[in-house]
Design an enzyme around this catalytic site. Structure first.
Site, PDB file in Angstrom:
ATOM      1  N   ARG A 101      44.918  31.435  38.529  1.00 41.42           N
ATOM      2  CA  ARG A 101      43.733  30.899  38.328  1.00 41.42           C
ATOM      3  C   ARG A 101      43.322  30.314  36.998  1.00 41.42           C
ATOM      4  O   ARG A 101      43.703  30.982  36.109  1.00 41.42           O
ATOM      5  CB  ARG A 101      42.747  32.048  38.511  1.00 41.42           C
ATOM      6  CG  ARG A 101      41.135  31.462  38.238  1.00 41.42           C
ATOM      7  CD  ARG A 101      40.191  32.494  38.589  1.00 41.42           C
ATOM      8  NE  ARG A 101      40.025  32.065  40.222  1.00 41.42           N
ATOM      9  CZ  ARG A 101      38.875  32.504  40.726  1.00 41.42           C
ATOM     10  NH1 ARG A 101      37.940  33.231  40.158  1.00 41.42           N
ATOM     11  NH2 ARG A 101      38.760  32.639  41.921  1.00 41.42           N
ATOM     12  N   HIS A 128      40.544  24.795  45.583  1.00 39.99           N
ATOM     13  CA  HIS A 128      40.530  26.370  45.614  1.00 39.99           C
ATOM     14  C   HIS A 128      41.186  26.606  47.142  1.00 39.99           C
ATOM     15  O   HIS A 128      40.325  26.929  47.939  1.00 39.99           O
ATOM     16  CB  HIS A 128      38.949  26.928  45.489  1.00 39.99           C
ATOM     17  CG  HIS A 128      39.052  28.498  45.142  1.00 39.99           C
ATOM     18  ND1 HIS A 128      40.106  29.255  45.348  1.00 39.99           N
ATOM     19  CD2 HIS A 128      37.887  29.074  45.265  1.00 39.99           C
ATOM     20  CE1 HIS A 128      39.677  30.405  45.283  1.00 39.99           C
ATOM     21  NE2 HIS A 128      38.505  30.510  45.151  1.00 39.99           N
ATOM     22  N   GLN A 131      40.506  29.877  49.207  1.00 37.77           N
ATOM     23  CA  GLN A 131      39.225  29.976  49.772  1.00 37.77           C
ATOM     24  C   GLN A 131      38.926  29.269  51.033  1.00 37.77           C
ATOM     25  O   GLN A 131      38.410  29.778  52.069  1.00 37.77           O
ATOM     26  CB  GLN A 131      38.267  29.407  48.446  1.00 37.77           C
ATOM     27  CG  GLN A 131      36.723  29.528  48.976  1.00 37.77           C
ATOM     28  CD  GLN A 131      36.380  30.939  48.971  1.00 37.77           C
ATOM     29  OE1 GLN A 131      36.188  31.697  48.266  1.00 37.77           O
ATOM     30  NE2 GLN A 131      35.487  31.284  50.255  1.00 37.77           N
ATOM     31  N   ASP A 227      28.006  26.293  47.014  1.00 36.37           N
ATOM     32  CA  ASP A 227      28.668  26.811  46.002  1.00 36.37           C
ATOM     33  C   ASP A 227      27.793  26.694  44.722  1.00 36.37           C
ATOM     34  O   ASP A 227      26.770  25.763  44.742  1.00 36.37           O
ATOM     35  CB  ASP A 227      29.891  26.277  45.956  1.00 36.37           C
ATOM     36  CG  ASP A 227      30.879  26.944  44.744  1.00 36.37           C
ATOM     37  OD1 ASP A 227      30.647  28.067  44.144  1.00 36.37           O
ATOM     38  OD2 ASP A 227      31.932  26.229  44.154  1.00 36.37           O
ATOM     39  N   CYS A 267      31.104  30.654  49.066  1.00 38.07           N
ATOM     40  CA  CYS A 267      32.431  31.202  48.484  1.00 38.07           C
ATOM     41  C   CYS A 267      32.301  32.594  47.673  1.00 38.07           C
ATOM     42  O   CYS A 267      33.130  33.374  47.763  1.00 38.07           O
ATOM     43  CB  CYS A 267      33.415  30.133  47.870  1.00 38.07           C
ATOM     44  SG  CYS A 267      32.405  29.601  46.175  1.00 38.07           S
ATOM     45  N   ARG A 295      39.217  36.589  52.645  1.00 40.70           N
ATOM     46  CA  ARG A 295      40.196  36.054  51.666  1.00 40.70           C
ATOM     47  C   ARG A 295      41.379  37.190  51.876  1.00 40.70           C
ATOM     48  O   ARG A 295      42.695  36.831  51.720  1.00 40.70           O
ATOM     49  CB  ARG A 295      39.509  36.184  50.383  1.00 40.70           C
ATOM     50  CG  ARG A 295      38.331  35.483  50.083  1.00 40.70           C
ATOM     51  CD  ARG A 295      38.860  34.218  49.707  1.00 40.70           C
ATOM     52  NE  ARG A 295      40.049  34.058  48.699  1.00 40.70           N
ATOM     53  CZ  ARG A 295      39.489  33.803  47.416  1.00 40.70           C
ATOM     54  NH1 ARG A 295      38.358  33.665  46.897  1.00 40.70           N
ATOM     55  NH2 ARG A 295      40.481  33.710  46.476  1.00 40.70           N
TER      56      ARG A 295
END
Ligand code: CP
Ligand code: NVA
Length: 308
Positions: A101, A128, A131, A227, A267, A295
């Site tokens: 990340r 991402h 996700q 988001d 998310c 996830r």
């Protein structure tokens, strides 16, 4: 040849469906795959904070019989304390996979080009993908696990045309899901992301569209997604963005323009009262925690495909 997962586009449409299938099997039988990655180690490089990504990869690799190694933002300092190339060449001798990340997407690309082991993108400023895999897995699950039920449905992402929006577009295009991004002028998704999604959409018939009116976006949508307005690394812009994004808040009024059985997704982490109201995120049609749990299952299937 080793495979990486830097983008949803690294998987063919078939591979994405196969991953969902495996993820649902793993979800139904959490410890049924305990020997799959026995003795293998996944390094987790975090240059930004995380709750879900860290927990789901850590627990996920253990449920597959492997180990994880958490490397915090202060430990490696990718490209500063040591070059990305040198980090790749060290880690490939000790671990069997790396999740990263970070900020610049180029870092995960460079790591993948230099390491002989699989690299998984755990979020960059550009995308991402893990996700988006969990998100579409959740939609698939809610639609009875049938591919045909999710093809042609409309997902409207409301807010900043950011990393999460890009991955939702990429995956939607591959799966035949119509994705509308409703964002303020000047906050549209990246041009390349739109072009690449449109390329894939041609093959599946998906429609990828960008609008600047949240109500227009929400109309006919089976999924409303949002988001944060300021992503990690954009903290200084947060106050200014609050003003610009205010008309894009997902609240009861905006939800009333979506299909009557529409679900709400995020998310997470959420900034309640900003991009989404409590009344929406806590509503019975909100699936944010199922989405967060997925996830774990989606990433277990991704690790299995790359590291087995
Ligand atoms: N959605 C997500 O990636 O959460 P974290 O930032 O907590 O990992
Ligand atoms: N767009 C957000 C997603 C967090 C999971 C960020 O990059 O901070």
């Amino acid at each position: 040849m080793k495979r990486d997962f830097l983008s949803v586009r690294d998987f063919t449409t078939n591979e994405i469906w196969e991953t969902f299938d495996l993820a649902l099997k793993m979800k139904a039988n959490r410890l049924g795959y305990i020997d799959s990655l026995k003795g293998k180690t996944l390094a987790l490089i975090f240059e930004k904070p995380s709750l879900r990504t860290r927990t789901s990869f850590d627990v996920g690799i253990q449920q597959l019989g492997g180990f994880s190694l958490y490397l915090s933002p202060n430990e490696i300092n990718l490209g500063k304390r040591e070059s990305v190339y040198d980090v790749a060449k060290n880690l490939e001798r000790m671990v069997e996979g790396i999740m990263i990340r970070t900020y610049a997407h180029q870092i995960v690309v460079d790591m993948a080009n230099n390491a002989s082991i699989p690299i998984i993108n755990g979020l960059t400023d550009f995308s991402h993908p893990c996700q988006a895999m969990a998100d579409y897995l959740t939609i698939l699950e809610l639609k009875g696990g049938k591919e045909k039920n999710i093809k042609g449905l409309k997902l409207c992402y409301v807010g900043d045309g950011n990393n999460v929006a890009h991955s939702l577009m990429f995956a939607g295009a591959k799966l035949g899901v119509n994705v509308t991004v409703a964002c303020p002028k000047g906050f549209e998704p990246n041009k390349t992301a739109i072009e690449l999604s449109n390329e894939d959409a041609k093959l599946t018939g998906a429609k990828i569209e960008v609008v600047n009116d949240p109500i227009q976006g929400a109309k006919g949508a089976e999924v409303i997604y949002t988001d944060v307005w300021a992503s990690m690394g954009q903290e200084k812009e947060a106050e200014e963005r609050k003003k610009i994004f205010k008309p894009f808040q997902v609240n009861d009024e905006l939800m009333s323009h979506a299909n009557k059985d529409a679900i709400f997704m995020h998310c997470l982490p959420a900034h309640r009262g900003d991009e989404v109201t409590d009344s929406v995120i806590d509503a019975p049609y909100s699936v944010v925690f199922q989405e967060a749990e997925n996830r774990l299952h989606a990433q277990k299937a991704i690790m299995y495909k790359l590291m087995k």
